[in-house]
Every structure is written in C-alpha cells, then in structure tokens.
Design a protein around this motif. Structure first.
Motif, PDB file in Angstrom:
ATOM      1  N   GLN A  93      -7.409 -15.449 -13.375  1.00 14.36           N
ATOM      2  CA  GLN A  93      -7.191 -14.261 -12.550  1.00 14.36           C
ATOM      3  C   GLN A  93      -7.993 -13.050 -13.020  1.00 14.36           C
ATOM      4  N   ASP A  94      -7.962 -12.729 -14.298  1.00 16.34           N
ATOM      5  CA  ASP A  94      -8.672 -11.544 -14.797  1.00 16.34           C
ATOM      6  C   ASP A  94     -10.178 -11.640 -14.550  1.00 16.34           C
ATOM      7  N   LEU A  95     -10.754 -12.786 -14.863  1.00 19.86           N
ATOM      8  CA  LEU A  95     -12.192 -12.972 -14.654  1.00 19.86           C
ATOM      9  C   LEU A  95     -12.538 -12.897 -13.164  1.00 19.86           C
ATOM     10  N   LEU A  96     -11.729 -13.538 -12.309  1.00 15.59           N
ATOM     11  CA  LEU A  96     -11.983 -13.515 -10.871  1.00 15.59           C
ATOM     12  C   LEU A  96     -11.881 -12.105 -10.299  1.00 15.59           C
ATOM     13  N   ILE A  97     -10.910 -11.322 -10.768  1.00 15.64           N
ATOM     14  CA  ILE A  97     -10.760  -9.948 -10.285  1.00 15.64           C
ATOM     15  C   ILE A  97     -12.007  -9.141 -10.614  1.00 15.64           C
ATOM     16  N   ARG A  98     -12.519  -9.299 -11.797  1.00 10.02           N
ATOM     17  CA  ARG A  98     -13.718  -8.541 -12.199  1.00 10.02           C
ATOM     18  C   ARG A  98     -14.955  -8.980 -11.410  1.00 10.02           C
ATOM     19  N   ILE A  99     -15.153 -10.275 -11.288  1.00  9.43           N
ATOM     20  CA  ILE A  99     -16.323 -10.781 -10.550  1.00  9.43           C
ATOM     21  C   ILE A  99     -16.254 -10.365  -9.081  1.00  9.43           C
ATOM     22  N   LEU A 100     -15.106 -10.553  -8.462  1.00 11.55           N
ATOM     23  CA  LEU A 100     -14.977 -10.199  -7.043  1.00 11.55           C
ATOM     24  C   LEU A 100     -15.020  -8.690  -6.837  1.00 11.55           C
ATOM     25  N   GLY A 101     -14.568  -7.905  -7.803  1.00  6.28           N
ATOM     26  CA  GLY A 101     -14.691  -6.446  -7.713  1.00  6.28           C
ATOM     27  C   GLY A 101     -16.138  -6.012  -7.703  1.00  6.28           C
ATOM     28  N   VAL A 102     -16.938  -6.616  -8.568  1.00  9.09           N
ATOM     29  CA  VAL A 102     -18.371  -6.317  -8.588  1.00  9.09           C
ATOM     30  C   VAL A 102     -19.010  -6.738  -7.267  1.00  9.09           C
ATOM     31  N   LEU A 103     -18.602  -7.865  -6.730  1.00  7.09           N
ATOM     32  CA  LEU A 103     -19.131  -8.333  -5.449  1.00  7.09           C
ATOM     33  C   LEU A 103     -18.791  -7.359  -4.318  1.00  7.09           C
ATOM     34  N   VAL A 104     -17.577  -6.831  -4.297  1.00  5.28           N
ATOM     35  CA  VAL A 104     -17.179  -5.862  -3.264  1.00  5.28           C
ATOM     36  C   VAL A 104     -17.999  -4.580  -3.390  1.00  5.28           C
ATOM     37  N   ILE A 105     -18.201  -4.120  -4.610  1.00  5.48           N
ATOM     38  CA  ILE A 105     -19.030  -2.919  -4.821  1.00  5.48           C
ATOM     39  C   ILE A 105     -20.454  -3.184  -4.336  1.00  5.48           C
ATOM     40  N   PHE A 106     -21.001  -4.334  -4.673  1.00  7.56           N
ATOM     41  CA  PHE A 106     -22.347  -4.719  -4.241  1.00  7.56           C
ATOM     42  C   PHE A 106     -22.444  -4.743  -2.713  1.00  7.56           C
ATOM     43  N   MET A 107     -21.444  -5.331  -2.056  1.00  8.88           N
ATOM     44  CA  MET A 107     -21.453  -5.387  -0.590  1.00  8.88           C
ATOM     45  C   MET A 107     -21.308  -3.999   0.023  1.00  8.88           C
TER      46      MET A 107
END
Length: 118
Positions: A93-107
């Motif tokens: 969960q922690d790793l996924l939250i960070r990766i997907l957060g970066v993806l949302v910022i990128f988008m």
C-alpha cells in the motif's frame, strides 16, 4: 476469518442490510427500464417454442434458477478474487500510494500543458 464473519453476522448490521438490499432489488426490478424486459428474459432463459406444452412452468423455473445460480457464482467468485487481490495489495500500500501519487501529479502537469513533449 470465520470469527470476523460470525461477529459481523451477529452484530445486527448484516441483519439490517439484507432486507434493505432485497427491497432495493425489488424496486430496481419493478422500474420502468427493467420490467418490460422480463418477458424476453423468461423466453430466452426457458427456450420455449411451444407455449401449449404442459411442462412449461417447470422448464421456465429451472431455467431461471440456473440463470440466477450462474450469476451468483460468477459474482461470488469475482468478489473472492478481488478480495484476495486487495489483501495482497495491502502489503504494498505505501509504495503504491507514492507511485500513483507521482503518476497523478505527472498527469496533472500534462493536462495543464506544462509537459510539452506530450
């Protein structure tokens, strides 16, 4: 797992949820969008071609029962599979939250036009 299920059933929340779900199902079934489809559904499930046969009622009820059991089995298996996948993803969960957060910022940056290469 069994203790959690037993506690949930005995807590009363499930006892209230079951009749509410049944009422919601009946209301949605009787809606003007669904009710006109019932004759076609029964004809499709039963495969009736001769409405004068004496065993039509039993054949229709058997077809409807098998149709409902098939849907119940499929959705139960989907629920179990997604529950297992969710339990497995909980570890990450922690790793996924960070990766997907970066993806949302990128988008978001791409949507604002700040990433010209996209």
């Amino acid at each position: 797992m069994g203790e959690y299920f037993a506690q949930t059933v005995q807590s009363g929340a499930l006892l209230l949820a079951i009749p509410l779900a049944a009422i919601a199902g009946i209301v949605s079934f009787l809606s003007p969008c669904i009710l006109p489809l019932v004759p076609g559904y029964l004809g499709y499930v039963s495969g009736l071609s001769d409405p004068t046969r004496p065993d039509n009622r039993r054949r229709v009820m058997t077809g409807v029962g098998l149709f409902i059991l098939g849907f119940a089995a499929v959705f139960t298996l989907y629920g179990a599979a997604f529950g297992l996948i969710g339990g497995w993803l909980l570890r990450w969960q922690d790793l996924l939250i960070r990766i997907l957060g970066v993806l949302v910022i990128f988008m978001g940056l791409a949507l604002m036009g700040m990433l010209t290469f996209l």
